[in-house]
Design an enzyme around this catalytic site. Structure first.
Site, short mmCIF file in Angstrom:
data_model
loop_
_atom_site.label_atom_id
_atom_site.label_comp_id
_atom_site.label_asym_id
_atom_site.label_seq_id
_atom_site.Cartn_x
_atom_site.Cartn_y
_atom_site.Cartn_z
N ASP A 111 0.85 -1.16 0.13
CA ASP A 111 0.00 0.16 0.18
C ASP A 111 1.09 1.18 0.03
OD1 ASP A 111 -1.59 -2.33 0.66
OD2 ASP A 111 -3.15 -0.94 1.76
N LYS A 168 -6.90 3.60 -3.53
CA LYS A 168 -7.32 3.38 -2.09
C LYS A 168 -7.71 4.96 -1.48
CE LYS A 168 -5.42 2.04 2.45
NZ LYS A 168 -4.16 1.48 3.12
N LYS A 226 -10.22 0.06 -2.81
CA LYS A 226 -10.25 0.06 -1.43
C LYS A 226 -10.50 1.22 -0.36
CE LYS A 226 -6.85 -1.36 2.46
NZ LYS A 226 -5.71 -1.74 2.70
#
Length: 231
Positions: A93, A155, A184
């Site tokens: 991430d 995300k 996400k």
């Protein structure tokens, strides 16, 4: 309604707070294994510990790169990524360069992301936009740069800015990227109802710190629906 197992496989159990001890990481990994979530997302220094704790469980180990501000030099992000993969991380991430995105320097943003995607090799990369700092136009530009760079996910947030995932942002992100890129949600996913509403928008992964609360709530609802008495 989705099953507990289905929802669990949509959750990245987050263990990123700076004050967490080694014992907290071990406890969090045990919880993730017990509920069979998709992954844990740990601080970079905790990757070896998490990889050992989760070996053989089917729960993936994720970590963060350029976290939480995104301003690291690209070479540093590449090195972070390679080391994380070597130590057992299987998902990355990364925070994109927020300042460059806000400056309209999209070539720099895209190159930064692509370097991490390349360093990650086959490991999926989730690009964190940190939407709290962005206009809608910047969110769109960031999502498109991330997709061009080969990311697997976009995300919403780190969970450390003033704002987290919102329904409006998730709709915008889902509408901006193609079907090959997943979305996400992170930051503020603290209830089952919130998670399910976001899933209905097409969100497929969630960062959560209250994983047990969310999944226990679903289990109780399903038992009540089916006439079971919760133990």
């Amino acid at each position: 309604m989705r099953t507990v197992a289905e929802v669990a496989r949509m959750i990245d159990h987050s263990l990123l707070r700076p004050e967490l001890t080694t014992g907290d990481i071990e406890t969090g990994c045990a919880l993730a294994a017990r509920y069979r979530v998709a992954s844990v997302c740990v601080r970079p220094a905790d990757v070896p510990l998490a990889a050992t704790a989760l070996a053989g469980t089917g729960v993936l180990v994720g970590t963060v790169v350029g976290f939480p501000h995104g301003g690291n030099a690209t070479a540093v992000k590449e090195a972070e990524t390679r080391l994380a993969i070597e130590q057992g991380a299987t998902e990355i991430d990364m925070v994109l360069n927020i300042g460059r995105l806000r400056s309209g320097q999209l070539d720099d943003v895209e190159a930064d992301i692509r370097a991490v995607v390349t360093a990650a090799a086959s490991a999926p990369v989730k690009v964190i936009l940190e939407n709290a700092y962005l206009t809608d136009e910047q969110k769109i530009a960031g999502c498109r740069a991330a997709e061009r760079a080969g990311t697997r996910f976009v995300k919403t947030s780190t969970g450390f800015a003033d704002g987290g995932a919102t329904m409006a942002d998730l709709r915008l992100m889902r509408a901006t990227v193609s079907d090959t890129v997943e979305v996400k949600a992170a930051g503020g996913v603290r209830s089952l109802d919130t998670l399910l509403a976001m899933a209905d928008l097409g969100v497929t992964r969630f960062g959560a710190t209250v994983t047990d609360r969310i999944l226990d709530d679903l289990d109780h609802r399903l038992r009540d629906r089916d006439g079971w008495t919760a133990a």
